[in-house]
Motif scaffolding. Structure first.
Motif, PDB file in Angstrom:
ATOM      1  N   PRO A   1       0.814  -1.221   0.000  1.00 22.49           N
ATOM      2  CA  PRO A   1       0.000   0.000   0.000  1.00 22.49           C
ATOM      3  C   PRO A   1       0.851   1.276   0.000  1.00 22.49           C
ATOM      4  O   PRO A   1       0.542   2.241  -0.705  1.00 22.49           O
ATOM      5  CB  PRO A   1      -0.827  -0.102   1.285  1.00 22.49           C
ATOM      6  N   PHE A   2       1.929   1.276   0.776  1.00 23.70           N
ATOM      7  CA  PHE A   2       2.815   2.439   0.815  1.00 23.70           C
ATOM      8  C   PHE A   2       3.477   2.686  -0.541  1.00 23.70           C
ATOM      9  O   PHE A   2       3.537   3.821  -1.018  1.00 23.70           O
ATOM     10  CB  PHE A   2       3.887   2.259   1.896  1.00 23.70           C
ATOM     11  N   VAL A   3       3.972   1.621  -1.165  1.00 24.65           N
ATOM     12  CA  VAL A   3       4.629   1.758  -2.466  1.00 24.65           C
ATOM     13  C   VAL A   3       3.645   2.256  -3.520  1.00 24.65           C
ATOM     14  O   VAL A   3       3.980   3.130  -4.334  1.00 24.65           O
ATOM     15  CB  VAL A   3       5.288   0.425  -2.890  1.00 24.65           C
ATOM     16  N   LEU A   4       2.427   1.740  -3.514  1.00 29.27           N
ATOM     17  CA  LEU A   4       1.411   2.211  -4.463  1.00 29.27           C
ATOM     18  C   LEU A   4       1.077   3.679  -4.222  1.00 29.27           C
ATOM     19  O   LEU A   4       0.986   4.470  -5.167  1.00 29.27           O
ATOM     20  CB  LEU A   4       0.151   1.359  -4.367  1.00 29.27           C
ATOM     21  N   PHE A   5       0.909   4.067  -2.962  1.00 30.11           N
ATOM     22  CA  PHE A   5       0.616   5.459  -2.619  1.00 30.11           C
ATOM     23  C   PHE A   5       1.762   6.365  -3.050  1.00 30.11           C
ATOM     24  O   PHE A   5       1.546   7.427  -3.648  1.00 30.11           O
ATOM     25  CB  PHE A   5       0.368   5.579  -1.112  1.00 30.11           C
ATOM     26  N   LEU A   6       2.981   5.957  -2.796  1.00 27.39           N
ATOM     27  CA  LEU A   6       4.153   6.722  -3.206  1.00 27.39           C
ATOM     28  C   LEU A   6       4.213   6.839  -4.725  1.00 27.39           C
ATOM     29  O   LEU A   6       4.528   7.908  -5.264  1.00 27.39           O
ATOM     30  CB  LEU A   6       5.426   6.068  -2.665  1.00 27.39           C
ATOM     31  N   GLY A   7       3.879   5.771  -5.427  1.00 26.14           N
ATOM     32  CA  GLY A   7       3.857   5.801  -6.893  1.00 26.14           C
ATOM     33  C   GLY A   7       2.841   6.800  -7.429  1.00 26.14           C
ATOM     34  O   GLY A   7       3.123   7.537  -8.379  1.00 26.14           O
ATOM     35  N   VAL A   8       1.664   6.851  -6.817  1.00 26.11           N
ATOM     36  CA  VAL A   8       0.641   7.817  -7.242  1.00 26.11           C
ATOM     37  C   VAL A   8       1.129   9.244  -7.000  1.00 26.11           C
ATOM     38  O   VAL A   8       0.997  10.109  -7.872  1.00 26.11           O
ATOM     39  CB  VAL A   8      -0.702   7.552  -6.504  1.00 26.11           C
ATOM     40  N   ILE A   9       1.699   9.493  -5.833  1.00 31.58           N
ATOM     41  CA  ILE A   9       2.202  10.833  -5.513  1.00 31.58           C
ATOM     42  C   ILE A   9       3.294  11.245  -6.500  1.00 31.58           C
ATOM     43  O   ILE A   9       3.274  12.364  -7.034  1.00 31.58           O
ATOM     44  CB  ILE A   9       2.746  10.887  -4.059  1.00 31.58           C
ATOM     45  N   LEU A  10       4.241  10.359  -6.751  1.00 35.87           N
ATOM     46  CA  LEU A  10       5.322  10.687  -7.696  1.00 35.87           C
ATOM     47  C   LEU A  10       4.793  10.901  -9.107  1.00 35.87           C
ATOM     48  O   LEU A  10       5.265  11.791  -9.825  1.00 35.87           O
ATOM     49  CB  LEU A  10       6.382   9.588  -7.683  1.00 35.87           C
ATOM     50  N   THR A  11       3.823  10.113  -9.510  1.00 34.99           N
ATOM     51  CA  THR A  11       3.216  10.291 -10.838  1.00 34.99           C
ATOM     52  C   THR A  11       2.555  11.658 -10.949  1.00 34.99           C
ATOM     53  O   THR A  11       2.716  12.356 -11.960  1.00 34.99           O
ATOM     54  CB  THR A  11       2.195   9.170 -11.114  1.00 34.99           C
ATOM     55  N   VAL A  12       1.811  12.043  -9.933  1.00 38.92           N
ATOM     56  CA  VAL A  12       1.147  13.354  -9.941  1.00 38.92           C
ATOM     57  C   VAL A  12       2.180  14.468  -9.970  1.00 38.92           C
ATOM     58  O   VAL A  12       2.057  15.428 -10.742  1.00 38.92           O
ATOM     59  CB  VAL A  12       0.203  13.492  -8.728  1.00 38.92           C
ATOM     60  N   ILE A  13       3.224  14.364  -9.159  1.00 41.39           N
ATOM     61  CA  ILE A  13       4.270  15.400  -9.125  1.00 41.39           C
ATOM     62  C   ILE A  13       4.962  15.506 -10.468  1.00 41.39           C
ATOM     63  O   ILE A  13       5.165  16.603 -10.993  1.00 41.39           O
ATOM     64  CB  ILE A  13       5.262  15.130  -7.986  1.00 41.39           C
ATOM     65  N   LEU A  14       5.326  14.369 -11.049  1.00 44.22           N
ATOM     66  CA  LEU A  14       6.015  14.391 -12.343  1.00 44.22           C
ATOM     67  C   LEU A  14       5.103  14.927 -13.450  1.00 44.22           C
ATOM     68  O   LEU A  14       5.552  15.658 -14.329  1.00 44.22           O
ATOM     69  CB  LEU A  14       6.531  13.002 -12.700  1.00 44.22           C
ATOM     70  N   THR A  15       3.847  14.568 -13.405  1.00 42.21           N
ATOM     71  CA  THR A  15       2.887  15.060 -14.406  1.00 42.21           C
ATOM     72  C   THR A  15       2.742  16.562 -14.309  1.00 42.21           C
ATOM     73  O   THR A  15       2.746  17.270 -15.322  1.00 42.21           O
ATOM     74  CB  THR A  15       1.522  14.367 -14.217  1.00 42.21           C
ATOM     75  N   LEU A  16       2.622  17.088 -13.113  1.00 42.61           N
ATOM     76  CA  LEU A  16       2.490  18.530 -12.927  1.00 42.61           C
ATOM     77  C   LEU A  16       3.791  19.252 -13.266  1.00 42.61           C
ATOM     78  O   LEU A  16       3.764  20.367 -13.803  1.00 42.61           O
ATOM     79  CB  LEU A  16       2.085  18.850 -11.470  1.00 42.61           C
ATOM     80  N   HIS A  17       4.893  18.647 -12.990  1.00 35.85           N
ATOM     81  CA  HIS A  17       6.199  19.266 -13.267  1.00 35.85           C
ATOM     82  C   HIS A  17       6.490  19.328 -14.761  1.00 35.85           C
ATOM     83  O   HIS A  17       7.125  20.259 -15.239  1.00 35.85           O
ATOM     84  CB  HIS A  17       7.303  18.505 -12.541  1.00 35.85           C
ATOM     85  N   LEU A  18       6.041  18.349 -15.512  1.00 29.77           N
ATOM     86  CA  LEU A  18       6.323  18.288 -16.951  1.00 29.77           C
ATOM     87  C   LEU A  18       5.404  19.172 -17.774  1.00 29.77           C
ATOM     88  O   LEU A  18       5.633  19.343 -18.960  1.00 29.77           O
ATOM     89  CB  LEU A  18       6.248  16.836 -17.436  1.00 29.77           C
ATOM     90  N   ARG A  19       4.387  19.744 -17.184  1.00 25.06           N
ATOM     91  CA  ARG A  19       3.458  20.603 -17.930  1.00 25.06           C
ATOM     92  C   ARG A  19       4.050  21.917 -18.232  1.00 25.06           C
ATOM     93  O   ARG A  19       4.707  22.648 -17.759  1.00 25.06           O
ATOM     94  CB  ARG A  19       2.161  20.792 -17.146  1.00 25.06           C
TER      95      ARG A  19
END
Length: 112
Positions: free
Chosen positions: A94-112
Motif C-alpha cells: 500500500p505504501f509503495v502504491l501510494f508513493l507511486g501515485v504521488i510521484l506520478t502526480v508530481i512528475l505530471t504537474l512538473h512536466l506541464r
C-alpha cells in the motif's frame, strides 16, 4: 488482534530478563496485561507497543528499564522478521502504491 493477524514478529531472548526469579518473564507479562486491562488503547499515545514496553520494563529486559513505544517500534523494524512474503506485501505494497501515485502526480504537474 485489533488489526488482523500479525505480519511481523521479533523473537526476544528470555535469558535477557534481569531477575533471579524463574517466572520473571511470565510475571512481567501478566502484570503489564493487568495494568492494560484498565487502559483505553489508542493509536498514537498508549497502544500495543506501550503495553509490550511496560512488560519489558517490568522484567528489565536486556538490563534496561527505558523501553517505550518508539524504541520498541524502531527495534522491531530492525530486528523483526516477516511471517511470510504475504506479510511483507501487506506491509509495504500500500505504501509503495501510494508513493507511486504521488510521484506520478508530481512528475505530471512538473512536466506541464
Amino acid at each position: 488482534m485489533a488489526f488482523g493477524k500479525p505480519v511481523k514478529y521479533w523473537k526476544l531472548d528470555p535469558t535477557k530478563v534481569y531477575s533471579s526469579s524463574p517466572n520473571a518473564w511470565d510475571t512481567a507479562v501478566h502484570d503489564a496485561s493487568e495494568e492494560y486491562k484498565h487502559r483505553m488503547h489508542n493509536l498514537c499515545c498508549d497502544n500495543c507497543h506501550s503495553h509490550v514496553a511496560l512488560a519489558l520494563n517490568l522484567m528489565r529486559y536486556d538490563n534496561s528499564s527505558s523501553w517505550n513505544m518508539v524504541k520498541l517500534c524502531f527495534l522491531s523494524l530492525l530486528y523483526g522478521k516477516y511471517v511470510s512474503i504475504g506479510g511483507f506485501m501487506k506491509t509495504w505494497l500500500p505504501f509503495v502504491l501510494f508513493l507511486g501515485v504521488i510521484l506520478t502526480v508530481i512528475l505530471t504537474l512538473h512536466l506541464r
